[in-house]
Design a protein around this motif. Structure first.
Motif, PDB file in Angstrom:
ATOM      1  N   LEU A 266       0.881  -1.486  -0.148  1.00  0.00           N
ATOM      2  CA  LEU A 266       0.094  -0.052  -0.069  1.00  0.00           C
ATOM      3  C   LEU A 266       0.810   1.324  -0.029  1.00  0.00           C
ATOM      4  O   LEU A 266       1.838   1.353   0.473  1.00  0.00           O
ATOM      5  N   PHE A 267       0.455   2.132  -0.768  1.00  0.00           N
ATOM      6  CA  PHE A 267       1.169   3.612  -0.758  1.00  0.00           C
ATOM      7  C   PHE A 267       0.082   4.426  -0.099  1.00  0.00           C
ATOM      8  O   PHE A 267      -1.055   4.332  -0.419  1.00  0.00           O
ATOM      9  N   ILE A 268       0.617   5.408   0.839  1.00  0.00           N
ATOM     10  CA  ILE A 268      -0.067   6.309   1.690  1.00  0.00           C
ATOM     11  C   ILE A 268       0.596   7.574   1.033  1.00  0.00           C
ATOM     12  O   ILE A 268       1.898   8.008   1.312  1.00  0.00           O
ATOM     13  N   VAL A 269      -0.400   8.541   0.763  1.00  0.00           N
ATOM     14  CA  VAL A 269       0.286   9.711   0.003  1.00  0.00           C
ATOM     15  C   VAL A 269      -0.500  10.880   0.815  1.00  0.00           C
ATOM     16  O   VAL A 269      -1.718  11.097   0.946  1.00  0.00           O
ATOM     17  N   GLY A 270       0.344  11.878   1.373  1.00  0.00           N
ATOM     18  CA  GLY A 270      -0.258  13.092   2.268  1.00  0.00           C
ATOM     19  C   GLY A 270      -1.129  13.963   1.239  1.00  0.00           C
ATOM     20  O   GLY A 270      -0.742  14.056   0.181  1.00  0.00           O
ATOM     21  N   LYS A 271      -2.110  14.294   1.920  1.00  0.00           N
ATOM     22  CA  LYS A 271      -3.155  15.210   0.814  1.00  0.00           C
ATOM     23  C   LYS A 271      -2.967  16.511   1.844  1.00  0.00           C
ATOM     24  O   LYS A 271      -3.621  16.589   2.993  1.00  0.00           O
ATOM     25  N   PRO A 272      -2.415  17.660   1.164  1.00  0.00           N
ATOM     26  CA  PRO A 272      -2.359  18.827   1.993  1.00  0.00           C
ATOM     27  C   PRO A 272      -3.669  19.517   1.882  1.00  0.00           C
ATOM     28  O   PRO A 272      -4.099  19.647   0.696  1.00  0.00           O
ATOM     29  N   LYS A 273      -3.784  20.089   3.245  1.00  0.00           N
ATOM     30  CA  LYS A 273      -5.415  20.894   3.159  1.00  0.00           C
ATOM     31  C   LYS A 273      -5.068  22.121   3.925  1.00  0.00           C
ATOM     32  O   LYS A 273      -4.002  22.228   4.486  1.00  0.00           O
ATOM     33  N   GLN A 274      -6.014  22.984   3.923  1.00  0.00           N
ATOM     34  CA  GLN A 274      -5.719  24.269   4.424  1.00  0.00           C
ATOM     35  C   GLN A 274      -6.794  24.170   5.686  1.00  0.00           C
ATOM     36  O   GLN A 274      -7.304  23.311   5.740  1.00  0.00           O
ATOM     37  N   LEU A 275      -6.500  25.187   6.506  1.00  0.00           N
ATOM     38  CA  LEU A 275      -7.351  25.110   7.673  1.00  0.00           C
ATOM     39  C   LEU A 275      -8.971  25.155   7.754  1.00  0.00           C
ATOM     40  O   LEU A 275      -9.427  24.462   8.273  1.00  0.00           O
TER      41      LEU A 275
ATOM     42  N   LYS B 244      -0.192   4.812 -13.154  1.00  0.00           N
ATOM     43  CA  LYS B 244      -0.028   4.207 -14.426  1.00  0.00           C
ATOM     44  C   LYS B 244       1.131   3.350 -14.300  1.00  0.00           C
ATOM     45  O   LYS B 244       1.097   2.262 -15.093  1.00  0.00           O
ATOM     46  N   GLN B 245       2.306   3.774 -13.680  1.00  0.00           N
ATOM     47  CA  GLN B 245       3.327   3.005 -13.563  1.00  0.00           C
ATOM     48  C   GLN B 245       3.370   1.993 -12.468  1.00  0.00           C
ATOM     49  O   GLN B 245       4.181   0.939 -12.995  1.00  0.00           O
ATOM     50  N   ILE B 246       2.753   2.041 -11.556  1.00  0.00           N
ATOM     51  CA  ILE B 246       2.783   1.052 -10.665  1.00  0.00           C
ATOM     52  C   ILE B 246       1.193   0.669 -10.073  1.00  0.00           C
ATOM     53  O   ILE B 246       1.017   1.026  -9.238  1.00  0.00           O
ATOM     54  N   PRO B 247       0.517  -0.067 -11.183  1.00  0.00           N
ATOM     55  CA  PRO B 247      -1.023  -0.133 -10.873  1.00  0.00           C
ATOM     56  C   PRO B 247      -1.326  -1.138 -10.020  1.00  0.00           C
ATOM     57  O   PRO B 247      -2.555  -1.106  -9.273  1.00  0.00           O
ATOM     58  N   GLN B 248      -0.522  -2.091  -9.781  1.00  0.00           N
ATOM     59  CA  GLN B 248      -0.799  -3.025  -8.690  1.00  0.00           C
ATOM     60  C   GLN B 248      -0.753  -2.733  -7.283  1.00  0.00           C
ATOM     61  O   GLN B 248      -1.194  -3.436  -6.475  1.00  0.00           O
ATOM     62  N   ILE B 249      -0.156  -1.615  -7.176  1.00  0.00           N
ATOM     63  CA  ILE B 249      -0.229  -1.159  -5.492  1.00  0.00           C
ATOM     64  C   ILE B 249      -1.316  -0.016  -5.063  1.00  0.00           C
ATOM     65  O   ILE B 249      -1.127   0.783  -6.012  1.00  0.00           O
ATOM     66  N   PRO B 250      -2.123  -0.556  -4.512  1.00  0.00           N
ATOM     67  CA  PRO B 250      -3.284   0.642  -4.028  1.00  0.00           C
ATOM     68  C   PRO B 250      -2.899   1.804  -3.357  1.00  0.00           C
ATOM     69  O   PRO B 250      -1.453   1.551  -2.869  1.00  0.00           O
ATOM     70  N   LEU B 251      -3.531   2.827  -3.550  1.00  0.00           N
ATOM     71  CA  LEU B 251      -2.952   4.081  -2.829  1.00  0.00           C
ATOM     72  C   LEU B 251      -4.095   4.773  -2.100  1.00  0.00           C
ATOM     73  O   LEU B 251      -5.358   4.781  -2.350  1.00  0.00           O
ATOM     74  N   ILE B 252      -3.643   5.370  -0.775  1.00  0.00           N
ATOM     75  CA  ILE B 252      -4.568   5.891  -0.098  1.00  0.00           C
ATOM     76  C   ILE B 252      -4.211   7.336   0.274  1.00  0.00           C
ATOM     77  O   ILE B 252      -2.982   7.739   0.720  1.00  0.00           O
TER      78      ILE B 252
END
Length: 136
Positions: A52-61, A81-89
């Motif tokens: 699993l990949f976890i990617v930060g989601k930058p938000k404002q206040l 596209k490059q690594i479709p087999q690993i899900p992302l959250i």
């Protein structure tokens, strides 16, 4: 079980953190130049089992997306596209840089060490990953 890998995406450099194989402990891995991030991830997953990949989601206040989200979206499309087999959250990353800086102070790092932006990015990725592990 495989590792979970967290990404604190930045315009110039990106912090990376990973869990152990049992997904209990989050540890900073490295910081990479953002332009080489996809290549780094492709090489890393050939050596380690990442589920699993976890990617930060930058938000404002006010809970709207920050301006840097416009830089992350093209990266996410390319990653899928490059690594479709690993899900992302995506995980809210508000205040992670401030928390990372405070962690450095609490850890006794001197002013010169705290100016190391790469270390801040790596610690931020670790905080994002710890947040995911705590809330999963």
């Amino acid at each position: 079980m495989g590792r979970i890998l967290a990404i604190d995406f930045g315009k110039k450099r990106t912090g990376i953190a990973v869990t152990d194989e049992l997904q209990i402990i989050a540890s900073g891995l490295t910081t990479v130049n953002t332009e080489g991030l996809i290549l780094f991830l492709k090489e890393y997953i050939t050596k380690e089992n990442v589920e699993l990949f976890i990617v930060g989601k930058p938000k404002q206040l006010n809970n709207t997306n920050s301006e840097s989200e416009t830089l992350i979206v093209p990266f996410l499309k390319e990653l899928k596209k490059q690594i479709p087999q690993i899900p992302l959250i995506r995980i809210d990353e508000r205040f992670t840089s401030k928390m990372a800086f405070q962690t450095m102070i609490d850890g006794g790092l001197n002013k010169k060490q705290r100016r190391n932006k790469a270390l801040v990015d790596e610690i931020s990725a670790t905080i994002i990953l710890q947040s995911y592990l705590y809330n999963k």
